[in-house]
Design a protein around this motif. Structure first.
Motif, PDB file in Angstrom:
ATOM      1  N   MET A   1      26.358  67.096  15.264  1.00 24.16           N
ATOM      2  CA  MET A   1      26.577  65.946  16.145  1.00 24.16           C
ATOM      3  C   MET A   1      28.033  65.907  16.609  1.00 24.16           C
ATOM      4  SD  MET A   1      25.673  61.948  15.418  1.00 24.16           S
ATOM      5  CE  MET A   1      25.963  60.698  16.649  1.00 24.16           C
ATOM      6  N   ALA A   2      28.997  65.753  15.675  1.00 22.62           N
ATOM      7  CA  ALA A   2      30.418  65.700  16.026  1.00 22.62           C
ATOM      8  C   ALA A   2      31.209  66.502  15.007  1.00 22.62           C
ATOM      9  CB  ALA A   2      30.919  64.261  16.080  1.00 22.62           C
ATOM     10  N   SER A   3      32.196  67.242  15.480  1.00 19.06           N
ATOM     11  CA  SER A   3      33.045  68.025  14.585  1.00 19.06           C
ATOM     12  C   SER A   3      34.238  67.220  14.102  1.00 19.06           C
ATOM     13  CB  SER A   3      33.533  69.291  15.303  1.00 19.06           C
ATOM     14  OG  SER A   3      32.452  70.133  15.614  1.00 19.06           O
ATOM     15  N   GLN A   4      34.810  66.395  14.973  1.00 17.51           N
ATOM     16  CA  GLN A   4      35.984  65.602  14.633  1.00 17.51           C
ATOM     17  C   GLN A   4      35.857  64.212  15.248  1.00 17.51           C
ATOM     18  OE1 GLN A   4      39.428  67.682  16.082  1.00 17.51           O
ATOM     19  NE2 GLN A   4      39.095  69.497  14.796  1.00 17.51           N
ATOM     20  N   VAL A   5      36.492  63.216  14.584  1.00 16.76           N
ATOM     21  CA  VAL A   5      36.610  61.872  15.120  1.00 16.76           C
ATOM     22  C   VAL A   5      38.076  61.475  15.066  1.00 16.76           C
ATOM     23  CG1 VAL A   5      36.033  59.427  14.814  1.00 16.76           C
ATOM     24  CG2 VAL A   5      34.278  61.166  14.475  1.00 16.76           C
ATOM     25  N   HIS A   6      38.612  60.983  16.190  1.00 18.74           N
ATOM     26  CA  HIS A   6      40.028  60.653  16.300  1.00 18.74           C
ATOM     27  C   HIS A   6      40.201  59.221  16.803  1.00 18.74           C
ATOM     28  CE1 HIS A   6      41.323  64.934  15.932  1.00 18.74           C
ATOM     29  NE2 HIS A   6      40.163  65.159  16.543  1.00 18.74           N
ATOM     30  N   PHE A   7      41.221  58.555  16.277  1.00 23.30           N
ATOM     31  CA  PHE A   7      41.684  57.269  16.792  1.00 23.30           C
ATOM     32  C   PHE A   7      43.040  57.502  17.456  1.00 23.30           C
ATOM     33  CE2 PHE A   7      38.696  56.215  13.540  1.00 23.30           C
ATOM     34  CZ  PHE A   7      38.108  55.021  13.918  1.00 23.30           C
ATOM     35  N   LEU A   8      43.174  57.074  18.720  1.00 24.74           N
ATOM     36  CA  LEU A   8      44.410  57.284  19.464  1.00 24.74           C
ATOM     37  C   LEU A   8      44.862  55.971  20.087  1.00 24.74           C
ATOM     38  CD1 LEU A   8      42.121  59.712  20.421  1.00 24.74           C
ATOM     39  CD2 LEU A   8      44.295  60.851  20.838  1.00 24.74           C
ATOM     40  N   ASP A   9      46.192  55.845  20.293  1.00 25.13           N
ATOM     41  CA  ASP A   9      46.688  54.651  20.975  1.00 25.13           C
ATOM     42  C   ASP A   9      46.483  54.783  22.470  1.00 25.13           C
ATOM     43  OD1 ASP A   9      48.691  56.314  21.934  1.00 25.13           O
ATOM     44  OD2 ASP A   9      50.238  55.566  20.565  1.00 25.13           O
ATOM     45  N   ILE A  10      46.949  53.788  23.236  1.00 22.69           N
ATOM     46  CA  ILE A  10      46.680  53.758  24.667  1.00 22.69           C
ATOM     47  C   ILE A  10      47.326  54.923  25.400  1.00 22.69           C
ATOM     48  CG2 ILE A  10      48.689  52.334  25.230  1.00 22.69           C
ATOM     49  CD1 ILE A  10      45.132  52.117  26.759  1.00 22.69           C
ATOM     50  N   LYS A  11      48.380  55.519  24.802  1.00 24.22           N
ATOM     51  CA  LYS A  11      49.049  56.668  25.414  1.00 24.22           C
ATOM     52  C   LYS A  11      48.435  57.991  24.982  1.00 24.22           C
ATOM     53  CE  LYS A  11      53.489  54.267  25.825  1.00 24.22           C
ATOM     54  NZ  LYS A  11      54.937  54.283  25.462  1.00 24.22           N
ATOM     55  N   GLY A  12      47.431  57.918  24.117  1.00 20.09           N
ATOM     56  CA  GLY A  12      46.769  59.140  23.662  1.00 20.09           C
ATOM     57  C   GLY A  12      47.400  59.753  22.430  1.00 20.09           C
ATOM     58  N   LYS A  13      48.294  59.025  21.746  1.00 22.00           N
ATOM     59  CA  LYS A  13      48.927  59.541  20.533  1.00 22.00           C
ATOM     60  C   LYS A  13      47.996  59.329  19.351  1.00 22.00           C
ATOM     61  CE  LYS A  13      52.999  58.979  17.594  1.00 22.00           C
ATOM     62  NZ  LYS A  13      54.256  58.221  17.374  1.00 22.00           N
ATOM     63  N   PRO A  14      47.693  60.403  18.575  1.00 21.43           N
ATOM     64  CA  PRO A  14      46.764  60.264  17.449  1.00 21.43           C
ATOM     65  C   PRO A  14      47.293  59.315  16.378  1.00 21.43           C
ATOM     66  CG  PRO A  14      47.031  62.572  18.051  1.00 21.43           C
ATOM     67  CD  PRO A  14      48.089  61.808  18.802  1.00 21.43           C
ATOM     68  N   LEU A  15      46.415  58.427  15.921  1.00 16.80           N
ATOM     69  CA  LEU A  15      46.745  57.504  14.838  1.00 16.80           C
ATOM     70  C   LEU A  15      46.068  57.909  13.537  1.00 16.80           C
ATOM     71  CD1 LEU A  15      46.225  54.145  16.788  1.00 16.80           C
ATOM     72  CD2 LEU A  15      48.403  55.267  16.305  1.00 16.80           C
ATOM     73  N   LEU A  16      44.834  58.381  13.632  1.00 18.55           N
ATOM     74  CA  LEU A  16      44.054  58.748  12.454  1.00 18.55           C
ATOM     75  C   LEU A  16      42.972  59.718  12.897  1.00 18.55           C
ATOM     76  CD1 LEU A  16      42.857  56.318   9.689  1.00 18.55           C
ATOM     77  CD2 LEU A  16      41.193  57.826  10.771  1.00 18.55           C
ATOM     78  N   SER A  17      42.704  60.739  12.094  1.00 20.11           N
ATOM     79  CA  SER A  17      41.710  61.752  12.455  1.00 20.11           C
ATOM     80  C   SER A  17      40.887  62.134  11.236  1.00 20.11           C
ATOM     81  CB  SER A  17      42.390  63.005  13.022  1.00 20.11           C
ATOM     82  OG  SER A  17      43.171  62.696  14.155  1.00 20.11           O
ATOM     83  N   ARG A  18      39.656  62.538  11.500  1.00 20.50           N
ATOM     84  CA  ARG A  18      38.780  63.036  10.432  1.00 20.50           C
ATOM     85  C   ARG A  18      38.051  64.262  10.941  1.00 20.50           C
ATOM     86  NH1 ARG A  18      36.790  65.180   6.815  1.00 20.50           N
ATOM     87  NH2 ARG A  18      35.522  64.318   5.108  1.00 20.50           N
ATOM     88  N   ASP A  19      38.229  65.402  10.229  1.00 17.61           N
ATOM     89  CA  ASP A  19      37.596  66.662  10.593  1.00 17.61           C
ATOM     90  C   ASP A  19      36.399  66.881   9.677  1.00 17.61           C
ATOM     91  OD1 ASP A  19      36.851  69.235  11.228  1.00 17.61           O
ATOM     92  OD2 ASP A  19      38.904  69.953  11.462  1.00 17.61           O
TER      93      ASP A  19
END
Length: 434
Positions: A1-19
């Protein structure tokens, strides 16, 4: 289904990721901000609404929430809508945990977010997304480092390993009750002469379950509620039927019987729609409104309402919203029954009738000044009269609950369900003035 899930701020800077799979390089998400900018600069309007971007064999599937991007990455040709629904469930769960989901709440709660992500998805496949179940074994205590001795290991609730993942074991009530509401919202467009131009019914069967153990319920509807059955020499087909996940669809498809183990508390068991050719087209509350213009300096409104329902029925909390010109002032109103109030911010008069027995007819009149409007009739003809009302113990479609049987094989208690019927005005029950 999904390999990675990312949370990013409005500028696209990663805040939290899960692989979850490790088949996509971790730095791939760094291209996401540039891809978003390219999408916004694209002149093709349709592309601005695409919830995914494909770049060099990688699918970027994303949603936005409170100045955040939640993005899933995958290599395969996946079901985009399924991933979007999962990302929306992540937002829903985190919002119920933290009240508001924003950049600050992610930074303050990254530990518990990682634990939730691990429970909600396993090797890229969605698992438990029910907040009630997750809260049973993932709580705010995870902010602290707790040494997990064998006596303190948090065991997953039975609902996670049970086939019924929407209900946990051990629910007990002193008094076992089930409340069932059949609520039908009717939308109608009625001409000034009283003819129905368009209509539909949006129905819901809602249940509030206060039942112990693991009860098994069986719902029976009358002939008019049976799907595609012959009724009065014509078919009455419920359209756009949607069931709660607790309903056994195979049982319904084969035998047209609704059986289910209910979640605890309130939920919508079933929703449906009926178009105008499926039921008797007749305004439940008929409005006749006449407008007289006197030398462009004032207008006079004479309005009548009639309850075209059975005499034993009563409409409650009736509101008739009559539009007036925005610059009208100094209204003088009188009503045979109920009260009329001027709402200048809405540019309308609202005639309220607390109770309205079937077969009754009432009148009201109002006179307003017109300091500037040159053609009030042209303005009012563009704005219809809107109605709100609620009629208990009544359904327009004729659906009736024949029985709601409750069986709990272990506890074997007796429970007597309560059933109510309500017909109410939908969001679009309107009457044209001209």
């Amino acid at each position: 289904m999904a390999s990675q899930v990312h949370f990013l701020d409005i500028k696209g800077k990663p805040l939290l990721s899960r692989d979850y799979k490790g088949d996509i390089p971790p730095n791939t998400i760094e291209k996401f901000p540039l891809l978003i900018l390219e999408l916004e600069d694209d002149n093709d309007e349709e592309s601005n609404y695409k919830p995914f971007i494909n770049h060099q064999g990688i699918n970027y599937i994303y949603i936005s929430h409170n100045n955040l991007y939640i993005c899933a990455l995958t290599r395969k040709n996946e079901n985009v809508m399924a991933i979007i629904v999962f990302l929306s469930k992540i937002v829903e769960v985190l919002t119920q945990y933290f009240k508001t989901l924003e950049e600050e709440s992610i930074r303050d709660n990254f530990v518990i977010i990682y634990e939730l992500l691990d429970e909600m998805m396993d090797f890229g496949y969605a698992q438990t997304t029910d907040t009630k179940i997750l809260k049973q074994y993932i709580t705010q205590d995870y902010f602290k480092l707790v040494k997990k001795t064998p006596s303190r290991i948090v065991q997953p609730p039975n609902a996670v390993t049970n086939s019924v993942n929407w209900r946990s074991d051990g629910i007990m009530y002193k008094k076992n009750e089930a409340f069932l509401d059949v609520v039908e919202s009717i939308n109608m467009l009625i001409s000034a002469s009283g003819h129905v131009l368009n209509s539909e019914i949006l129905g819901k069967i809602k249940i509030k379950s206060h039942l112990s153990g693991m009860p098994d319920l069986r719902l029976g509807l009358n002939d008019k509620g049976i799907f595609s059955e012959e009724t009065n020499n014509r078919n009455l087909d419920l359209e756009d039927i949607k069931f709660h996940q607790c309903v056994r669809l195979s049982k319904f498809e084969n035998e047209k019987i609704i059986t289910f183990i209910p979640p605890d508390g309130e939920f919508t068991l079933m929703s449906y729609r009926l178009s105008s050719n499926q039921f008797l087209v007749k305004p439940l509350i008929l409005v006749d409104c006449k407008i007289k213009v006197h030398q462009h300096s004032r207008i006079e409104i004479i309005c009548s309402v009639k309850a075209q329902i059975k005499k034993k029925s009563v409409a409650n909390n009736v509101e008739v919203m009559i539009p007036i010109p925005e610059d009208a002032d100094t209204p003088k109103s009188s009503a045979q029954y109920g009260s009329v109030k001027w709402h200048p911010e809405k540019a309308c008069l609202i005639w309220k009738l607390r109770t309205f027995p079937g077969g009754k007819q009432y009148f009201m009149s109002s006179e307003l000044g017109l300091p500037a409007v040159s053609d009030p009739e042209a303005i009012l003809s563009k704005r219809p009269i809107k109605l709100n009302f609620s009629i208990p113990y009544f359904t327009t479609s004729g659906i009736q609950v024949r029985y709601l049987r409750i069986n709990e094989p272990k506890l074997q208690y007796q429970s007597y369900p309560w059933v109510r019927y309500i017909t109410q005005a939908g969001d679009d029950y309107t009457v044209r003035i001209k």
